[in-house]
Design a protein around this motif. Sequence first.
Motif, PDB file in Angstrom:
ATOM      1  N   LEU A 123      43.118  12.608  45.513  1.00 26.51           N
ATOM      2  CA  LEU A 123      43.711  11.587  44.654  1.00 26.51           C
ATOM      3  C   LEU A 123      42.726  10.483  44.273  1.00 26.51           C
ATOM      4  O   LEU A 123      42.993   9.697  43.366  1.00 26.51           O
ATOM      5  N   LYS A 124      41.582  10.410  44.963  1.00 31.15           N
ATOM      6  CA  LYS A 124      40.547   9.460  44.563  1.00 31.15           C
ATOM      7  C   LYS A 124      39.894   9.875  43.241  1.00 31.15           C
ATOM      8  O   LYS A 124      39.330   9.037  42.528  1.00 31.15           O
ATOM      9  N   TYR A 125      39.973  11.165  42.932  1.00 33.91           N
ATOM     10  CA  TYR A 125      39.290  11.716  41.767  1.00 33.91           C
ATOM     11  C   TYR A 125      40.307  12.499  40.934  1.00 33.91           C
ATOM     12  O   TYR A 125      40.565  13.679  41.213  1.00 33.91           O
ATOM     13  N   PRO A 126      40.919  11.851  39.937  1.00 33.00           N
ATOM     14  CA  PRO A 126      42.035  12.443  39.199  1.00 33.00           C
ATOM     15  C   PRO A 126      41.773  13.856  38.678  1.00 33.00           C
ATOM     16  O   PRO A 126      40.829  14.087  37.923  1.00 33.00           O
ATOM     17  N   GLY A 127      42.618  14.783  39.111  1.00 33.23           N
ATOM     18  CA  GLY A 127      42.545  16.156  38.616  1.00 33.23           C
ATOM     19  C   GLY A 127      41.556  17.042  39.332  1.00 33.23           C
ATOM     20  O   GLY A 127      41.474  18.239  39.030  1.00 33.23           O
ATOM     21  N   ILE A 128      40.809  16.521  40.304  1.00 37.67           N
ATOM     22  CA  ILE A 128      39.752  17.319  40.922  1.00 37.67           C
ATOM     23  C   ILE A 128      40.301  18.485  41.726  1.00 37.67           C
ATOM     24  O   ILE A 128      39.600  19.481  41.953  1.00 37.67           O
ATOM     25  N   SER A 129      41.565  18.398  42.143  1.00 41.79           N
ATOM     26  CA  SER A 129      42.120  19.507  42.924  1.00 41.79           C
ATOM     27  C   SER A 129      42.191  20.790  42.105  1.00 41.79           C
ATOM     28  O   SER A 129      42.291  21.884  42.662  1.00 41.79           O
ATOM     29  N   ARG A 130      42.129  20.671  40.771  1.00 41.27           N
ATOM     30  CA  ARG A 130      42.075  21.872  39.931  1.00 41.27           C
ATOM     31  C   ARG A 130      40.845  22.717  40.290  1.00 41.27           C
ATOM     32  O   ARG A 130      40.878  23.951  40.226  1.00 41.27           O
ATOM     33  N   ALA A 131      39.766  22.053  40.681  1.00 41.98           N
ATOM     34  CA  ALA A 131      38.541  22.764  41.038  1.00 41.98           C
ATOM     35  C   ALA A 131      38.720  23.593  42.305  1.00 41.98           C
ATOM     36  O   ALA A 131      37.982  24.550  42.533  1.00 41.98           O
ATOM     37  N   ALA A 132      39.689  23.210  43.148  1.00 44.72           N
ATOM     38  CA  ALA A 132      39.903  23.924  44.405  1.00 44.72           C
ATOM     39  C   ALA A 132      40.775  25.153  44.235  1.00 44.72           C
ATOM     40  O   ALA A 132      40.802  26.021  45.117  1.00 44.72           O
ATOM     41  N   LEU A 133      41.491  25.246  43.124  1.00 48.16           N
ATOM     42  CA  LEU A 133      42.387  26.377  42.910  1.00 48.16           C
ATOM     43  C   LEU A 133      41.590  27.638  42.617  1.00 48.16           C
ATOM     44  O   LEU A 133      40.630  27.630  41.856  1.00 48.16           O
ATOM     45  N   ALA A 134      42.006  28.738  43.228  1.00 49.10           N
ATOM     46  CA  ALA A 134      41.364  30.050  43.037  1.00 49.10           C
ATOM     47  C   ALA A 134      39.900  30.036  43.441  1.00 49.10           C
ATOM     48  O   ALA A 134      39.101  30.811  42.925  1.00 49.10           O
ATOM     49  N   MET A 135      39.558  29.150  44.358  1.00 46.85           N
ATOM     50  CA  MET A 135      38.173  29.079  44.837  1.00 46.85           C
ATOM     51  C   MET A 135      38.054  29.813  46.162  1.00 46.85           C
ATOM     52  O   MET A 135      38.822  29.557  47.089  1.00 46.85           O
ATOM     53  N   ALA A 136      37.113  30.720  46.255  1.00 45.55           N
ATOM     54  CA  ALA A 136      36.847  31.402  47.527  1.00 45.55           C
ATOM     55  C   ALA A 136      36.126  30.432  48.459  1.00 45.55           C
ATOM     56  O   ALA A 136      35.123  29.842  48.069  1.00 45.55           O
ATOM     57  N   PRO A 137      36.635  30.227  49.667  1.00 41.46           N
ATOM     58  CA  PRO A 137      36.022  29.250  50.573  1.00 41.46           C
ATOM     59  C   PRO A 137      34.735  29.773  51.191  1.00 41.46           C
ATOM     60  O   PRO A 137      34.721  30.300  52.296  1.00 41.46           O
ATOM     61  N   THR A 138      33.625  29.638  50.462  1.00 41.09           N
ATOM     62  CA  THR A 138      32.345  30.115  50.968  1.00 41.09           C
ATOM     63  C   THR A 138      31.372  28.975  51.274  1.00 41.09           C
ATOM     64  O   THR A 138      30.464  29.151  52.078  1.00 41.09           O
ATOM     65  N   ASP A 139      31.538  27.828  50.616  1.00 43.29           N
ATOM     66  CA  ASP A 139      30.689  26.682  50.933  1.00 43.29           C
ATOM     67  C   ASP A 139      30.895  26.317  52.403  1.00 43.29           C
ATOM     68  O   ASP A 139      32.014  26.345  52.920  1.00 43.29           O
ATOM     69  N   LEU A 140      29.812  25.983  53.094  1.00 46.31           N
ATOM     70  CA  LEU A 140      29.893  25.749  54.535  1.00 46.31           C
ATOM     71  C   LEU A 140      30.843  24.612  54.896  1.00 46.31           C
ATOM     72  O   LEU A 140      31.500  24.656  55.933  1.00 46.31           O
ATOM     73  N   GLU A 141      30.946  23.591  54.045  1.00 46.50           N
ATOM     74  CA  GLU A 141      31.860  22.487  54.345  1.00 46.50           C
ATOM     75  C   GLU A 141      33.315  22.896  54.174  1.00 46.50           C
ATOM     76  O   GLU A 141      34.179  22.490  54.949  1.00 46.50           O
ATOM     77  N   THR A 142      33.608  23.696  53.160  1.00 44.53           N
ATOM     78  CA  THR A 142      34.986  24.163  52.989  1.00 44.53           C
ATOM     79  C   THR A 142      35.354  25.138  54.096  1.00 44.53           C
ATOM     80  O   THR A 142      36.489  25.146  54.572  1.00 44.53           O
TER      81      THR A 142
END
Length: 247
Positions: A123-142
Amino acid sequence: MSSYSGRVNPRERRAARHRPPNPEAGAGPRPRRRKAPITVEQVVDTALGVIATEGYEALTMRRLAAALDTGPASLYAHVVNKADLDELLIGRLCAALVLPRPDPAAWREQIRDVCVQIRDQYLKYPGISRAALAMAPTDLETVRVSEGMLAILLTGGVPPQTAAWAIDALLLYVAAYCLETSIARQRAADDDTVWVRDRDELLHRFAALPAETFPHTTRHAAELTAGEGHDRFDFTLALMIDGLAHR
């Protein structure tokens, strides 16, 4: 290979982010650097700045390049494409999350707290959760976050398959909730559509419907429009987590 001589191909750099750190890496010769180079960290910082002020929909490679005072082509020395940038953005937000030591007596509160942290970051970054949709969790932080959530659920006695799918459902809900919240705020600001955010206006609209056609909606208009702040989020999260406990 990249047209930037002596630099690692951005696809190789992306692949490297998905691998654990190698303590022996960096022992080889350093790549040639240009004056005042753009770094991946700077790209992510600038992208988040654009999103914070203009919303995720405004973030394009061209807009990001302009904010960095460079050309779009130069960005591809650092990120593979927009999907890669999205992964970096979500990874940055995940890096800020604090994961608890799993406690079998408090696992429900712990998994809820992680979800709330994710919500607040989105919610700090409006709409950024769209980037998380359908994303394969491969980044080490995710992956770190999904690993932490999995540890909490397993410690709470949730079976592995149920825990795996529950994490997917929880993350999907948090992302969708934040995206809807961002869209509603933007519509209210851009279109001056007060009813999108105003409960009294919605209550009036529902109550004014013909009762013979919408008997339940008119009778329960107060319940349908109830809730302040994140009340609905808290209710749905509790519903999902309590359901896991009962299973």
